[in-house]
Scaffold this active site. Structure first.
Site, PDB file in Angstrom:
ATOM      1  CB  CYS A 277      -9.161  -2.498  -1.209  1.00  0.00           C
ATOM      2  SG  CYS A 277     -10.598  -1.791  -0.460  1.00  0.00           S
TER       3      CYS A 277
ATOM      4  NE  ARG B  95      -6.900  -1.602   7.635  1.00  0.00           N
ATOM      5  CZ  ARG B  95      -7.418  -1.131   6.512  1.00  0.00           C
ATOM      6  NH1 ARG B  95      -8.423  -1.730   5.953  1.00  0.00           N
ATOM      7  NH2 ARG B  95      -6.896  -0.066   5.950  1.00  0.00           N
TER       8      ARG B  95
HETATM    9  P1  IMP Z   1      -1.954  -0.771  -1.888  1.00  0.00           P
HETATM   10  O1  IMP Z   1      -0.693   0.005  -1.656  1.00  0.00           O
HETATM   11  O2  IMP Z   1      -2.717  -0.300  -3.090  1.00  0.00           O
HETATM   12  O3  IMP Z   1      -1.723  -2.252  -1.912  1.00  0.00           O
HETATM   13  O4  IMP Z   1      -2.916  -0.440  -0.651  1.00  0.00           O
HETATM   14  C1  IMP Z   1      -2.565  -0.657   0.677  1.00  0.00           C
HETATM   15  C2  IMP Z   1      -3.640  -0.104   1.574  1.00  0.00           C
HETATM   16  O5  IMP Z   1      -4.864  -0.826   1.400  1.00  0.00           O
HETATM   17  C3  IMP Z   1      -3.377  -0.247   3.061  1.00  0.00           C
HETATM   18  O6  IMP Z   1      -2.506   0.721   3.571  1.00  0.00           O
HETATM   19  C4  IMP Z   1      -4.779  -0.138   3.658  1.00  0.00           C
HETATM   20  O7  IMP Z   1      -5.203   1.196   3.815  1.00  0.00           O
HETATM   21  C5  IMP Z   1      -5.630  -0.782   2.595  1.00  0.00           C
HETATM   22  N1  IMP Z   1      -6.003  -2.166   2.926  1.00  0.00           N
HETATM   23  C6  IMP Z   1      -5.262  -3.132   3.512  1.00  0.00           C
HETATM   24  N2  IMP Z   1      -5.940  -4.301   3.586  1.00  0.00           N
HETATM   25  C7  IMP Z   1      -7.143  -4.057   3.052  1.00  0.00           C
HETATM   26  C8  IMP Z   1      -8.288  -4.877   2.826  1.00  0.00           C
HETATM   27  O8  IMP Z   1      -8.315  -6.076   3.095  1.00  0.00           O
HETATM   28  N3  IMP Z   1      -9.367  -4.244   2.287  1.00  0.00           N
HETATM   29  C9  IMP Z   1      -9.348  -2.924   1.976  1.00  0.00           C
HETATM   30  N4  IMP Z   1      -8.290  -2.135   2.101  1.00  0.00           N
HETATM   31  C10 IMP Z   1      -7.191  -2.701   2.637  1.00  0.00           C
END
Ligand code: IMP
Length: 506
Positions: free
Chosen positions: A320, A419
């Site tokens: 993100c 989204r």
């Molecule tokens: P991770 O487990 O830290 O990889 O975070 C996953 C979460 O990031 C997802 O469940 C979403 O809420 C968020 N997310 C997914 N795609 C994006 C993006 O492109 N930008 C910002 N947040 C994202």
């Protein structure tokens, strides 16, 4: 005048749990990780859906398809199938999870009687299968005419152009069972007749499934698995605030057990309208989570709009870049603590307990325990699950190391504009909020989840808790100083293995 929050925006890395009293009953075997997924009147009723383990997989193209959903439901978690695809494709993924019968294999590589031994050998080498059904047309559900196993041919004695029909075990010699046979009954037949596999056929003698002796044993070893009343795996699905009138009915029809509005920012009219539409059309029968929010006001808004669970987190995901691009968000720990406080107040007032999901930013296994201790009921993970065999992407070799691809829903690659939709005629996503990346390949989901949860259970015992509610009640949390973070890792020694040790990020 603008509002300033007193508390700095803190991350999980800035906290530690201080151990509590561990009694002799606080041992990992006694720990239950069962946790509510949907809201309920605590003390008066049980939630409509509870998870066996506090983990769900992210609503993302690189994470949650039907294969992931089956693997995670087997362990007691739940996947939310990504919504950034056509309604038909998403509904088909949901339907595949619901159609999947654990222990029942649909053979998609069958033989036809006029194929040759050379075809059998080629298929065996390509797929590694030793049992191959023979159907009249070679199709997955064609009329069953025989079976070929390694006992039916000897390569040293037979010519490769011999026909399958000449050496297969023909239908009349096979023991088969009707398609609606239960797994237990199929297993009894397998044992009674000393079979390795049992074909299940419909009343036209068309092949429906194969049940293998070995699969029954593995099926029994999943005590937490998430099953619906029909003993089908449970599955969630992501929706957006634009096409719900079309998407929701299709997903419900396909068998989705729970929905989740997938949005980067949940404190908005668009979520309220979506929830209202679902309540108007389905009452409380359709369960739907909403989010994401990062403060008490956002929580209260979605609670009053009727969300069944609420997701926390803006800008903390590994892929993100929202905070960099837009300057909005909040440290995941601070957000979780504040929203959990608001949830507890709401419960005191109304008697309704709304489960919270901490979404994004889990880097170490112990971050899961911290998120639970801070008041989350379960966590959503993207990067964590993207690394496994079961994620939708291919494993690739990058400079000698195996990697899996992982990209954000807000990246140009995913193009999930819904989204990031801010309403109006203009569609969202005119700039990226996520990146495209690699994550180190980590093998099968089952093995990794087992290690992660062993750590969670162990810490819970140190805190004197054998359930998640007990952990939430008893946890003692401390903010760490930057030097104590250094003290917390291996330090002032030369590591023999430069690749690190198992407590580093996963
Ligand atoms: P991770 O487990 O830290 O990889 O975070 C996953 C979460 O990031 C997802 O469940 C979403 O809420 C968020 N997310 C997914 N795609 C994006 C993006 O492109 N930008 C910002 N947040 C994202």
């Amino acid at each position: 005048m603008a509002i300033y929050f007193d508390e700095p925006s803190r991350t999980f890395n800035e906290y530690l749990l201080v151990p509590g009293y561990t009694s002799s009953k606080h041992v990992p075997e006694n720990v239950s990780l069962k946790t509510p997924l949907t809201k309920y009147r605590r003390g008066e009723e049980e939630p409509a859906i509870s998870l066996g383990i506090p983990m769900v997989s992210a609503v993302m193209q690189a994470v949650s398809d039907d294969k992931m959903a089956i693997a995670l439901a087997t362990e007691g978690g739940l996947s939310f199938i990504y919504g950034s695809q056509t309604v038909e494709d998403q509904a088909a993924m949901v339907a595949r999870v619901k159609d999947y019968k654990a222990g029942f294999v649909t053979s998609d590589a069958n033989l036809s009687p006029d194929m040759t031994l050379a075809d059998v050998v080629a298929l065996r080498d390509r797929l590694g299968h030793s049992t191959m059904p023979v159907t009249a047309d070679g199709g997955a559900h064609g009329k069953l005419v025989g079976i070929v196993t390694e006992r039916d041919y000897r390569l040293s004695r037979m010519s490769l152009d011999e026909k399958v029909s000449d050496f297969m075990t023909p239908r009349e010699k096979l023991i088969v069972a009707p398609a609606d046979t239960t797994l237990k009954a199929a297993n009894d037949i397998i044992w009674e007749h000393k079979l390795n596999s049992l074909p299940l056929v419909d009343d036209q003698d068309n092949l429906m499934y194969l049940v293998f002796r070995k699969d029954y044993a593995s099926h029994k070893s999943n005590p937490n698995e998430m099953l619906d009343v029909h003993k089908r795996y449970m599955v969630g699905a992501g929706i957006n605030t634009r096409d719900y009138a079309e998407r929701v009915p299709a997903l419900i029809e396909a068998g989705a057990d729970v929905l989740c509005i997938d949005s980067s920012e949940g404190y908005s009219d668009w979520q309220k309208f979506t929830l209202a539409w679902i309540r108007e059309n389905y009452g409380d029968t359709v369960k739907v989570g909403a989010g994401n929010v990062v403060d008490a006001e956002g929580f209260r808004f979605l609670a009053e709009a009727g969300a069944d669970f609420i997701k926390i987190g803006i800008g903390g995901g590994s892929i993100c870049i929202t905070r960099e691009q837009k300057g909005i968000g909040r440290g995941q720990a601070t957000a979780t603590i504040e929203v959990a406080k608001a949830r507890d107040e709401y419960f005191e007032e109304t008697g309704v307990y709304i489960p919270l999901c901490s979404d994004g930013g889990i880097v170490y296994d112990h971050h899961i325990t911290l998120a639970l201790a801070m008041g989350s009921d379960f966590v959503m993970l993207g990067r964590y699950f993207a690394r496994f065999d079961e994620s939708p992407t291919n494993r690739v070799n990058v400079n000698g190391s195996y990697m899996k691809e992982y990209w954000g829903e807000g990246s140009a690659r995913a193009r999930n504009w819904q989204r990031y939709d801010l309403g109006g005629d203009k569609k969202g996503m005119t700039f990226e909020e996520g990146v495209d990346s690699y994550v180190p390949y980590a093998g099968p989901l089952k093995d990794n989840v087992a290690v992660t949860l062993a750590k969670v259970k162990s810490t819970m015992c140190n805190c004197g808790a054998i359930t998640i509610p007990e952990l939430q009640q008893k946890a003692k949390l401390t903010v760490v100083s930057s030097t104590s973070i250094v003290e917390g890792g291996a330090h002032d020694v030369l590591l023999k293995d430069k690749s690190g040790y198992s407590s580093t990020s996963n």
